[in-house]
Design a protein around this motif. Structure first.
Motif, PDB file in Angstrom:
ATOM      1  N   HIS A 492      -1.900  -6.570 -14.252  1.00  0.00           N
ATOM      2  CA  HIS A 492      -2.632  -6.621 -12.986  1.00  0.00           C
ATOM      3  C   HIS A 492      -3.513  -5.389 -12.865  1.00  0.00           C
ATOM      4  O   HIS A 492      -3.083  -4.281 -13.210  1.00  0.00           O
ATOM      5  N   PRO A 493      -4.737  -5.548 -12.336  1.00  0.00           N
ATOM      6  CA  PRO A 493      -5.585  -4.373 -12.094  1.00  0.00           C
ATOM      7  C   PRO A 493      -5.058  -3.578 -10.909  1.00  0.00           C
ATOM      8  O   PRO A 493      -4.623  -4.151  -9.899  1.00  0.00           O
ATOM      9  N   LEU A 494      -5.107  -2.259 -11.028  1.00  0.00           N
ATOM     10  CA  LEU A 494      -4.543  -1.401  -9.991  1.00  0.00           C
ATOM     11  C   LEU A 494      -5.521  -1.085  -8.872  1.00  0.00           C
ATOM     12  O   LEU A 494      -5.153  -0.383  -7.929  1.00  0.00           O
ATOM     13  N   ASP A 495      -6.763  -1.580  -8.943  1.00  0.00           N
ATOM     14  CA  ASP A 495      -7.725  -1.272  -7.891  1.00  0.00           C
ATOM     15  C   ASP A 495      -7.637  -2.233  -6.713  1.00  0.00           C
ATOM     16  O   ASP A 495      -8.426  -2.154  -5.773  1.00  0.00           O
ATOM     17  N   ASP A 496      -6.665  -3.137  -6.730  1.00  0.00           N
ATOM     18  CA  ASP A 496      -6.495  -4.111  -5.659  1.00  0.00           C
ATOM     19  C   ASP A 496      -5.365  -3.662  -4.738  1.00  0.00           C
ATOM     20  O   ASP A 496      -4.263  -3.328  -5.199  1.00  0.00           O
ATOM     21  N   ILE A 497      -5.609  -3.632  -3.417  1.00  0.00           N
ATOM     22  CA  ILE A 497      -4.629  -3.125  -2.461  1.00  0.00           C
ATOM     23  C   ILE A 497      -3.373  -3.992  -2.440  1.00  0.00           C
ATOM     24  O   ILE A 497      -2.265  -3.490  -2.224  1.00  0.00           O
ATOM     25  N   GLU A 498      -3.504  -5.290  -2.678  1.00  0.00           N
ATOM     26  CA  GLU A 498      -2.325  -6.171  -2.687  1.00  0.00           C
ATOM     27  C   GLU A 498      -1.413  -5.813  -3.851  1.00  0.00           C
ATOM     28  O   GLU A 498      -0.185  -5.708  -3.694  1.00  0.00           O
ATOM     29  N   THR A 499      -2.021  -5.600  -5.037  1.00  0.00           N
ATOM     30  CA  THR A 499      -1.222  -5.204  -6.205  1.00  0.00           C
ATOM     31  C   THR A 499      -0.562  -3.850  -5.972  1.00  0.00           C
ATOM     32  O   THR A 499       0.621  -3.660  -6.286  1.00  0.00           O
ATOM     33  N   GLN A 500      -1.305  -2.904  -5.432  1.00  0.00           N
ATOM     34  CA  GLN A 500      -0.751  -1.586  -5.153  1.00  0.00           C
ATOM     35  C   GLN A 500       0.437  -1.684  -4.196  1.00  0.00           C
ATOM     36  O   GLN A 500       1.474  -1.033  -4.392  1.00  0.00           O
ATOM     37  N   SER A 501       0.310  -2.496  -3.142  1.00  0.00           N
ATOM     38  CA  SER A 501       1.376  -2.616  -2.140  1.00  0.00           C
ATOM     39  C   SER A 501       2.637  -3.205  -2.759  1.00  0.00           C
ATOM     40  O   SER A 501       3.759  -2.748  -2.476  1.00  0.00           O
ATOM     41  N   LYS A 502       2.478  -4.206  -3.611  1.00  0.00           N
ATOM     42  CA  LYS A 502       3.654  -4.831  -4.233  1.00  0.00           C
ATOM     43  C   LYS A 502       4.370  -3.847  -5.162  1.00  0.00           C
ATOM     44  O   LYS A 502       5.601  -3.743  -5.149  1.00  0.00           O
ATOM     45  N   PHE A 503       3.606  -3.132  -5.980  1.00  0.00           N
ATOM     46  CA  PHE A 503       4.233  -2.159  -6.880  1.00  0.00           C
ATOM     47  C   PHE A 503       4.880  -1.022  -6.080  1.00  0.00           C
ATOM     48  O   PHE A 503       5.947  -0.519  -6.458  1.00  0.00           O
ATOM     49  N   TYR A 504       4.239  -0.600  -5.008  1.00  0.00           N
ATOM     50  CA  TYR A 504       4.804   0.457  -4.161  1.00  0.00           C
ATOM     51  C   TYR A 504       6.160   0.026  -3.604  1.00  0.00           C
ATOM     52  O   TYR A 504       7.147   0.787  -3.665  1.00  0.00           O
ATOM     53  N   LEU A 505       6.239  -1.188  -3.077  1.00  0.00           N
ATOM     54  CA  LEU A 505       7.499  -1.682  -2.510  1.00  0.00           C
ATOM     55  C   LEU A 505       8.562  -1.851  -3.599  1.00  0.00           C
ATOM     56  O   LEU A 505       9.728  -1.475  -3.408  1.00  0.00           O
ATOM     57  N   ALA A 506       8.159  -2.378  -4.758  1.00  0.00           N
ATOM     58  CA  ALA A 506       9.124  -2.586  -5.837  1.00  0.00           C
ATOM     59  C   ALA A 506       9.703  -1.259  -6.319  1.00  0.00           C
ATOM     60  O   ALA A 506      10.927  -1.152  -6.554  1.00  0.00           O
ATOM     61  N   LEU A 507       8.869  -0.236  -6.486  1.00  0.00           N
ATOM     62  CA  LEU A 507       9.362   1.075  -6.925  1.00  0.00           C
ATOM     63  C   LEU A 507      10.361   1.650  -5.938  1.00  0.00           C
ATOM     64  O   LEU A 507      11.398   2.206  -6.340  1.00  0.00           O
ATOM     65  N   HIS A 508      10.087   1.549  -4.640  1.00  0.00           N
ATOM     66  CA  HIS A 508      10.979   2.119  -3.636  1.00  0.00           C
ATOM     67  C   HIS A 508      12.257   1.309  -3.485  1.00  0.00           C
ATOM     68  O   HIS A 508      13.307   1.872  -3.160  1.00  0.00           O
ATOM     69  N   ILE A 509      12.204   0.009  -3.708  1.00  0.00           N
ATOM     70  CA  ILE A 509      13.443  -0.786  -3.675  1.00  0.00           C
ATOM     71  C   ILE A 509      14.374  -0.354  -4.798  1.00  0.00           C
ATOM     72  O   ILE A 509      15.594  -0.193  -4.597  1.00  0.00           O
ATOM     73  N   LEU A 510      13.831  -0.127  -5.985  1.00  0.00           N
ATOM     74  CA  LEU A 510      14.663   0.260  -7.129  1.00  0.00           C
ATOM     75  C   LEU A 510      15.143   1.696  -7.055  1.00  0.00           C
ATOM     76  O   LEU A 510      16.004   2.095  -7.838  1.00  0.00           O
ATOM     77  N   ASP A 511      14.617   2.481  -6.101  1.00  0.00           N
ATOM     78  CA  ASP A 511      15.091   3.860  -5.940  1.00  0.00           C
ATOM     79  C   ASP A 511      16.518   3.913  -5.418  1.00  0.00           C
ATOM     80  O   ASP A 511      17.235   4.892  -5.657  1.00  0.00           O
ATOM     81  N   GLY A 512      16.930   2.904  -4.662  1.00  0.00           N
ATOM     82  CA  GLY A 512      18.253   2.920  -4.037  1.00  0.00           C
ATOM     83  C   GLY A 512      19.179   1.894  -4.643  1.00  0.00           C
ATOM     84  O   GLY A 512      18.794   1.090  -5.494  1.00  0.00           O
ATOM     85  N   TRP A 557     -10.687  -2.852   6.616  1.00  0.00           N
ATOM     86  CA  TRP A 557     -10.435  -1.736   5.704  1.00  0.00           C
ATOM     87  C   TRP A 557      -9.497  -2.143   4.567  1.00  0.00           C
ATOM     88  O   TRP A 557      -9.747  -1.840   3.395  1.00  0.00           O
ATOM     89  N   LEU A 558      -8.414  -2.865   4.895  1.00  0.00           N
ATOM     90  CA  LEU A 558      -7.471  -3.309   3.872  1.00  0.00           C
ATOM     91  C   LEU A 558      -8.069  -4.397   3.001  1.00  0.00           C
ATOM     92  O   LEU A 558      -7.818  -4.453   1.791  1.00  0.00           O
ATOM     93  N   ASP A 559      -8.867  -5.294   3.592  1.00  0.00           N
ATOM     94  CA  ASP A 559      -9.515  -6.346   2.795  1.00  0.00           C
ATOM     95  C   ASP A 559     -10.487  -5.779   1.782  1.00  0.00           C
ATOM     96  O   ASP A 559     -10.768  -6.417   0.758  1.00  0.00           O
ATOM     97  N   ASN A 560     -11.031  -4.588   2.077  1.00  0.00           N
ATOM     98  CA  ASN A 560     -11.961  -3.930   1.158  1.00  0.00           C
ATOM     99  C   ASN A 560     -11.269  -2.855   0.324  1.00  0.00           C
ATOM    100  O   ASN A 560     -11.894  -1.878  -0.101  1.00  0.00           O
ATOM    101  N   ASN A 561      -9.960  -3.053   0.105  1.00  0.00           N
ATOM    102  CA  ASN A 561      -9.168  -2.170  -0.766  1.00  0.00           C
ATOM    103  C   ASN A 561      -9.247  -0.707  -0.349  1.00  0.00           C
ATOM    104  O   ASN A 561      -9.319   0.207  -1.176  1.00  0.00           O
ATOM    105  N   ALA A 562      -9.231  -0.499   0.985  1.00  0.00           N
ATOM    106  CA  ALA A 562      -9.204   0.850   1.571  1.00  0.00           C
ATOM    107  C   ALA A 562     -10.419   1.673   1.162  1.00  0.00           C
ATOM    108  O   ALA A 562     -10.341   2.908   1.094  1.00  0.00           O
ATOM    109  N   GLY A 563     -11.556   1.036   0.927  1.00  0.00           N
ATOM    110  CA  GLY A 563     -12.785   1.749   0.606  1.00  0.00           C
ATOM    111  C   GLY A 563     -13.613   1.988   1.854  1.00  0.00           C
ATOM    112  O   GLY A 563     -13.947   1.036   2.573  1.00  0.00           O
ATOM    113  N   LEU A 564     -13.963   3.217   2.142  1.00  0.00           N
ATOM    114  CA  LEU A 564     -14.687   3.545   3.372  1.00  0.00           C
ATOM    115  C   LEU A 564     -16.104   2.983   3.355  1.00  0.00           C
ATOM    116  O   LEU A 564     -16.595   2.464   4.366  1.00  0.00           O
ATOM    117  N   ASP A 565     -16.784   3.105   2.233  1.00  0.00           N
ATOM    118  CA  ASP A 565     -18.167   2.629   2.166  1.00  0.00           C
ATOM    119  C   ASP A 565     -18.237   1.123   2.407  1.00  0.00           C
ATOM    120  O   ASP A 565     -19.063   0.644   3.202  1.00  0.00           O
TER     121      ASP A 565
END
Length: 612
Positions: A492-512, A557-565
């Protein structure tokens, strides 16, 4: 310096110059009495024996003209400053003045006649010479005091060498322990150092403490600085010989150079110690952020203080140039019991791990008062276990975003539920399968990053994006290469906010801790009444204020992958206008969005669950 013409004028000897060099350019440092017979008979004499010396030739006994001429030639050979023929009471009647004048002009030496006894001529001359030396001695004292002041400045070594070189009218070079030049003024006389290499080597190796060398065009003085504890060597080069006053000045300056060397050496050691302390604290922070609590305890125990089992995390933001002052204040505020770390990602941030022994937040109270008095912002976490330090840091960072928008410039984290805690027991199966290509990875080469390094890289990048290179102490090109490798492994490409959110949640679930089983898909994991309640808590503050403005801005903002421009363009407003709206949303929800660790992933999940 005293010239021959000034000496003649001040001594009132009344001699008649017969010819030779211009007496205004001849320097006199001393005077010496010798008989014409003796001087003429000296067949061998040092070429520099009478340099800058006024030779007073006694003509008692009326020696023949040829003896007088031979004495003048010997004085020329000895490089004397000038010759005075002291005739005494007999007068100069028997001297052939014309022949002596021709001789003086031929050899370029000042030749004078004084109708006085040699002792009287010598006393008159020395009286003027001593008088001339007194101001020079006082000047040397003044110069030495100036050098003492120079030695207290940050670049004292260079300043001292510059002053010494100017004072002696030559060059000054400071050599290190191995004999390599460290500083030189006005320039490095490499050819001279090569010619005097033997003497310099003996002093550098401490075979002797000082040495001197007479070279073809100059004189070299070599002296050790501060003994074996510094290992430095001073080399002074000048064209004239070293008078006692100059040697004394060089010795005095060498003592100041030794002091400056020790101060500079201590400063270098202190800087290295401070740098080592900073790096060790960053290592402890990194170990805690990745869950290696026991390793962090061992490292922290060696440096002190020990890490408490229960902590509150504070993040202080202030001017980068004031970090040392802010760190010192935090040390005082905690009584030396807190772990204080200069943030490796944000140069103006300080991370404080304050131990919790009771319900009274003494460190937080002190920091709150301090934030209201000076130009700093402080955010604090709730009480967390040491193994949950990463969560505490995220809380403190979110609180900092709130503090930067209120008058008191201080805020504590206000928890409104934790998505990871809600889904951890049900989400282990999904998280494990999502990250399995990464957790199961084994590098083909020993020098390539393994699974643990790639997971740490992904975690840091999700929190800090480009700042991950500073936290991980790797080059940004190395970070980019690792991210491309992670994308290849996970598919998966990491420049997509949906992909980032899923990996973020998965990493934190496996922390505990978690149990086997559970739904295999993210939709099933999120399909829970507690999760829906959590999502409502997150969006309610925005719905109560201005849902059309704030909810729409957050969605775009989230639909545009948190890009300000891209967000500004989609909303039809300027980039500063979009940033201002998002900063206002940070204040409303009490979490950071624009800077990492960001709540953008939690808000992405909150909007997704809320919309469903």
């Amino acid at each position: 310096m005293l010239t021959l013409s000034a000496l003649v004028k001040q001594s009132a000897l009344g001699p008649w110059p017969l010819g030779g060099e211009a007496t205004d350019a001849v320097v006199v440092e001393s005077a010496f009495i010798v008989s014409a017979v003796d001087l003429a008979g000296w067949s061998q004499i040092d070429a520099d024996a009478f340099r800058r010396v006024l030779v007073i030739v006694s003509l008692s006994g009326e020696p023949p003209q040829d003896r007088i001429e031979a004495a003048v030639r010997q004085a020329v050979r000895a490089d004397a400053a000038g010759v005075v023929l002291a005739t005494g009471s007999s007068g100069a009647g028997s001297l052939e003045s014309d022949a002596l004048r021709v001789l003086a002009r031929c050899h370029g030496i000042a030749l004078l006649i004084a109708q006085e006894d040699p002792s009287q001529v010598w006393m008159r001359a020395m009286r003027v010479i001593r008088k001339e030396r007194e101001p020079a001695t006082r000047h040397t004292g003044v110069e030495l005091r100036e050098m003492q002041r120079e030695s207290t400045r940050p670049d004292g070594l260079k300043r001292l060498l510059r002053r010494l070189a100017r004072q002696v009218g030559g060059s000054a070079v400071l050599l290190g322990q191995e004999g390599a030049p460290l500083h030189a003024f006005p320039e490095l006389p490499a050819d001279v150092l090569q010619e005097a290499a033997t003497e310099i080597e003996r002093v550098v190796t401490r075979e002797i403490r000082a040495a001197a060398a007479d070279l073809q065009d100059c004189v070299v003085h070599v002296q050790s600085i501060g003994g074996d504890e510094t290992g430095a060597t001073l080399v002074v080069v000048r064209k004239e010989r070293f008078s006692p006053a100059v040697r004394e000045l060089v010795t005095d300056v060498s003592r100041l150079l030794a002091l400056c060397w020790r101060v500079d050496d201590l400063s270098r050691r202190q800087r290295r110690a401070d740098l080592a302390d900073t790096r060790i604290r960053e290592v402890v922070l990194q170990l805690l952020m990745t869950g290696n609590v026991q390793a962090a305890r061992r490292v922290a125990g060696a440096l002190g203080p020990s890490l408490s089992e229960r902590i509150r995390v504070y993040v202080m933001a202030g001017p980068p140039d004031d970090r040392d002052r802010l760190v010192a204040h935090c040390e005082r505020a905690s009584g030396g019991r807190a772990w204080i770390i200069r943030c490796p990602v944000y140069v103006g941030h300080i991370i404080i791990l304050a131990p919790v022994t009771d319900e009274v937040d003494e460190v937080g109270d002190v920091l709150q008062v301090y934030a209201g008095q000076v130009n700093v912002d402080v955010g604090g976490s709730t009480t967390v276990a040491l193994r949950e330090m990463a969560s505490g840091y995220t809380q403190a960072f979110h609180a900092l975003a709130v503090a930067q928008g209120n008058a008191g410039r201080f805020a504590r984290f206000s928890p409104r539920g934790d998505l990871v805690a809600l889904v951890r027991s049900r989400g282990h199966e999904w998280a494990r399968s999502t990250l399995e290509p990464l957790t199961a990875y084994r590098p083909h080469r020993a020098q390539d990053p393994d699974s643990a390094e790639l997971i740490t890289t992904l975690r840091s990048w999700l929190d800090f994006y480009g700042g991950a290179a500073r936290q991980l102490k790797i080059h940004r090109n190395t970070l980019a290469a690792r991210l491309r490798h992670i994308e290849h492994l996970l598919g998966h490409p990491l420049d997509d906010i949906e992909t980032q959110s899923k990996f973020y949640l998965a990493l934190h679930i496996l922390d505990g801790p978690g149990e086997d089983g559970g739904p295999p898909t993210l939709e099933a994991v999120l399909d829970d009444p507690d999760v829906r309640r959590w999502a409502g808590i997150q969006v309610t503050p925005l719905l109560r204020r201005d849902p059309e403005l704030f909810m729409n801005t957050l969605r775009v903002w989230l639909d545009n992958n948190a890009g300000l421009d891209a967000t500004a363009s989609a909303l039809g407003i300027s980039v500063p206008g979009a940033r201002k709206r998002l900063t206002r949303i940070e204040e409303i929800i009490g979490h950071s969005l624009l800077s990492g660790p960001s709540a953008r992933y939690e808000m992405w999940f909150a909007l997704r669950v809320h919309d469903v």
